[in-house]
Design a protein around this motif. Structure first.
Motif, PDB file in Angstrom:
ATOM      1  N   TRP A  58      -9.937  -6.234   7.887  1.00 55.37           N
ATOM      2  CA  TRP A  58      -8.545  -6.567   8.201  1.00 55.37           C
ATOM      3  C   TRP A  58      -8.431  -7.097   9.621  1.00 55.37           C
ATOM      4  CZ3 TRP A  58      -4.663  -7.320   5.107  1.00 55.37           C
ATOM      5  CH2 TRP A  58      -3.352  -7.242   5.545  1.00 55.37           C
ATOM      6  N   LYS A  59      -9.191  -6.506  10.516  1.00 61.55           N
ATOM      7  CA  LYS A  59      -9.139  -6.899  11.928  1.00 61.55           C
ATOM      8  C   LYS A  59      -9.868  -8.220  12.171  1.00 61.55           C
ATOM      9  CE  LYS A  59     -10.414  -5.346  16.580  1.00 61.55           C
ATOM     10  NZ  LYS A  59     -10.965  -4.218  17.389  1.00 61.55           N
ATOM     11  N   TYR A  60     -11.101  -8.326  11.705  1.00 58.48           N
ATOM     12  CA  TYR A  60     -11.925  -9.476  12.067  1.00 58.48           C
ATOM     13  C   TYR A  60     -11.718 -10.685  11.161  1.00 58.48           C
ATOM     14  CZ  TYR A  60     -14.252  -6.234  15.195  1.00 58.48           C
ATOM     15  OH  TYR A  60     -14.508  -5.325  16.197  1.00 58.48           O
TER      16      TYR A  60
ATOM     17  N   ARG B 217      -5.775  -9.014  12.390  1.00 56.15           N
ATOM     18  CA  ARG B 217      -4.616  -8.131  12.410  1.00 56.15           C
ATOM     19  C   ARG B 217      -5.016  -6.715  12.811  1.00 56.15           C
ATOM     20  NH1 ARG B 217      -0.892  -9.375   7.182  1.00 56.15           N
ATOM     21  NH2 ARG B 217       0.287  -7.719   8.229  1.00 56.15           N
ATOM     22  N   ASP B 218      -4.176  -6.091  13.610  1.00 56.08           N
ATOM     23  CA  ASP B 218      -4.392  -4.713  14.046  1.00 56.08           C
ATOM     24  C   ASP B 218      -3.313  -3.775  13.532  1.00 56.08           C
ATOM     25  OD1 ASP B 218      -6.773  -5.010  15.649  1.00 56.08           O
ATOM     26  OD2 ASP B 218      -5.542  -6.064  17.115  1.00 56.08           O
ATOM     27  N   ASP B 219      -2.479  -4.251  12.622  1.00 54.82           N
ATOM     28  CA  ASP B 219      -1.347  -3.449  12.152  1.00 54.82           C
ATOM     29  C   ASP B 219      -1.737  -2.538  10.987  1.00 54.82           C
ATOM     30  OD1 ASP B 219      -1.787  -5.684  10.567  1.00 54.82           O
ATOM     31  OD2 ASP B 219       0.307  -5.880   9.978  1.00 54.82           O
ATOM     32  N   PHE B 220      -2.838  -1.832  11.157  1.00 52.32           N
ATOM     33  CA  PHE B 220      -3.312  -0.919  10.124  1.00 52.32           C
ATOM     34  C   PHE B 220      -2.669   0.441  10.358  1.00 52.32           C
ATOM     35  CE2 PHE B 220      -6.301   0.643   7.007  1.00 52.32           C
ATOM     36  CZ  PHE B 220      -6.660  -0.494   6.309  1.00 52.32           C
ATOM     37  N   ASP B 221      -1.392   0.539  10.021  1.00 46.07           N
ATOM     38  CA  ASP B 221      -0.616   1.717  10.367  1.00 46.07           C
ATOM     39  C   ASP B 221       0.173   2.214   9.150  1.00 46.07           C
ATOM     40  OD1 ASP B 221       1.291  -0.266  10.076  1.00 46.07           O
ATOM     41  OD2 ASP B 221       1.693  -0.451  12.217  1.00 46.07           O
ATOM     42  N   GLU B 222       1.084   3.140   9.375  1.00 36.87           N
ATOM     43  CA  GLU B 222       1.846   3.711   8.268  1.00 36.87           C
ATOM     44  C   GLU B 222       2.730   2.672   7.579  1.00 36.87           C
ATOM     45  OE1 GLU B 222       3.941   7.126   9.631  1.00 36.87           O
ATOM     46  OE2 GLU B 222       2.128   8.338   9.881  1.00 36.87           O
ATOM     47  N   LYS B 223       3.242   1.737   8.351  1.00 40.75           N
ATOM     48  CA  LYS B 223       4.060   0.675   7.756  1.00 40.75           C
ATOM     49  C   LYS B 223       3.217  -0.163   6.795  1.00 40.75           C
ATOM     50  CE  LYS B 223       7.094  -3.210   8.965  1.00 40.75           C
ATOM     51  NZ  LYS B 223       7.666  -4.013  10.089  1.00 40.75           N
ATOM     52  N   MET B 224       1.981  -0.479   7.203  1.00 44.59           N
ATOM     53  CA  MET B 224       1.085  -1.228   6.326  1.00 44.59           C
ATOM     54  C   MET B 224       0.697  -0.394   5.107  1.00 44.59           C
ATOM     55  SD  MET B 224      -0.462  -3.882   5.470  1.00 44.59           S
ATOM     56  CE  MET B 224      -0.060  -4.853   6.928  1.00 44.59           C
ATOM     57  N   ARG B 225       0.466   0.893   5.324  1.00 42.85           N
ATOM     58  CA  ARG B 225       0.164   1.783   4.190  1.00 42.85           C
ATOM     59  C   ARG B 225       1.291   1.759   3.163  1.00 42.85           C
ATOM     60  NH1 ARG B 225       1.340   7.689   5.557  1.00 42.85           N
ATOM     61  NH2 ARG B 225       3.388   6.682   5.409  1.00 42.85           N
ATOM     62  N   ASP B 226       2.521   1.851   3.645  1.00 45.96           N
ATOM     63  CA  ASP B 226       3.676   1.871   2.741  1.00 45.96           C
ATOM     64  C   ASP B 226       3.802   0.561   1.967  1.00 45.96           C
ATOM     65  OD1 ASP B 226       4.170   4.371   3.734  1.00 45.96           O
ATOM     66  OD2 ASP B 226       5.841   3.767   5.021  1.00 45.96           O
ATOM     67  N   ALA B 227       3.558  -0.554   2.654  1.00 46.42           N
ATOM     68  CA  ALA B 227       3.633  -1.862   1.993  1.00 46.42           C
ATOM     69  C   ALA B 227       2.536  -1.991   0.945  1.00 46.42           C
ATOM     70  CB  ALA B 227       3.517  -2.978   3.026  1.00 46.42           C
ATOM     71  N   TYR B 228       1.332  -1.519   1.280  1.00 49.34           N
ATOM     72  CA  TYR B 228       0.219  -1.588   0.331  1.00 49.34           C
ATOM     73  C   TYR B 228       0.473  -0.684  -0.867  1.00 49.34           C
ATOM     74  CZ  TYR B 228      -4.475  -1.581  -1.607  1.00 49.34           C
ATOM     75  OH  TYR B 228      -5.548  -1.708  -2.457  1.00 49.34           O
TER      76      TYR B 228
END
Length: 213
Positions: A181-183, A187-198
Motif C-alpha cells: 500500500w505504501k510503496y 499511501r500512508d493512510d493505513f488507519d481505522e478510516k481505511m479499515r472501515d472503508a475496506y
C-alpha cells in the motif's frame, strides 16, 4: 529454570501478569513491525522483563508464539460461537461475521502467518492440535453460517469450505500488504478510516456474490 531463579527478574509483577505482559508485548511487536519474528532483546526492553522468562513460561520461542495464537484464536472461537447462538437472519449473521473477521485481521495482521508458521514448523501432533482447536471450529462455523442461508433460500448453493478460504484470504491479504500500500500506491493512510472503508466494500462484494437474489 525454577521460579526462584527468575523471581528477582520480574520486579513486582506476579507470574500471571508477567506471562500476559510477555504475550501482549510480543503481539504488539509483531503488529507494529508487520512480522512474526521476535527479538528477545526487544521483547525484554519493551516489556521491562528479562527474556529468560520466555523459557520459564513458554519453553522456547515457539511456545511463546503458540501462547499468542491461543490467546487470539480462543477469543475468536468464543465470539463466533456466541454469534451462531444468536437469533438473527442468516444474511445479517454472516454480514456481522465478515465485518468482525476484517476487524480482527486489522488488529492482528500476523494471525494467518503465525498460524501457518506453527503448522509448518511444529511436529505433526502440534500442527494437528492447532487445526483441531482453532481451524476446524471455524470451518464448522462456516458450514453453519452458509448452510443456514442455503436451506432458507437466502444464499446460493456454494461450498462452505471454499467460501471460508475466500473470506480469510480477503480479510488477511489487505492487512498483510501494508508495505505494498505504501510503496506501490504511495499511501500512508493505513488507519481505522481505511479499515472501515475496506470492511464496507469487501462485505458488500462478498455478500453480493453469495446472495441468491
Amino acid at each position: 529454570m525454577s521460579a526462584d531463579n527468575v523471581s528477582d527478574k520480574k520486579g513486582d509483577i506476579d507470574g500471571a501478569s508477567a506471562r500476559e505482559k510477555l504475550i501482549e508485548t510480543a503481539s504488539l511487536i509483531m503488529r507494529e513491525g508487520d512480522t512474526i519474528d521476535i527479538s528477545f532483546s526487544e521483547l525484554s526492553v519493551r516489556s521491562g522483563l528479562n527474556s529468560a522468562l520466555v523459557k520459564y513460561y513458554f519453553g522456547n520461542k515457539d511456545g511463546l508464539l503458540e501462547a499468542i495464537l491461543e490467546r487470539d484464536m480462543t477469543k475468536i472461537i468464543e465470539d463466533v460461537g456466541l454469534l451462531i447462538a444468536k437469533d438473527m437472519p442468516p444474511e445479517d449473521k454472516l454480514r456481522h461475521h465478515l465485518g468482525a473477521a476484517i476487524d480482527t485481521y486489522y488488529k492482528y495482521p500476523y494471525l494467518h502467518r503465525l498460524t501457518m508458521r506453527l503448522i509448518r514448523e511444529l511436529p505433526p501432533e502440534g500442527a494437528r492440535d492447532i487445526a483441531t482447536k482453532y481451524l476446524k471450529p471455524l470451518s464448522e462455523a462456516y458450514n453453519i453460517f452458509v448452510g443456514d442461508g442455503i436451506r432458507t433460500g437466502v444464499f446460493r448453493d456454494i461450498d462452505p469450505d471454499l467460501f471460508y478460504y475466500a473470506v480469510s484470504g480477503a480479510a488477511d491479504r489487505f492487512f498483510t500488504g501494508k508495505l505494498v500500500w505504501k510503496y506501490c500506491y504511495g499511501r500512508d493512510d493505513f488507519d481505522e478510516k481505511m479499515r472501515d472503508a475496506y470492511r464496507e466494500q469487501t462485505v458488500d462484494l462478498i455478500m453480493a456474490g453469495i446472495l441468491a437474489r
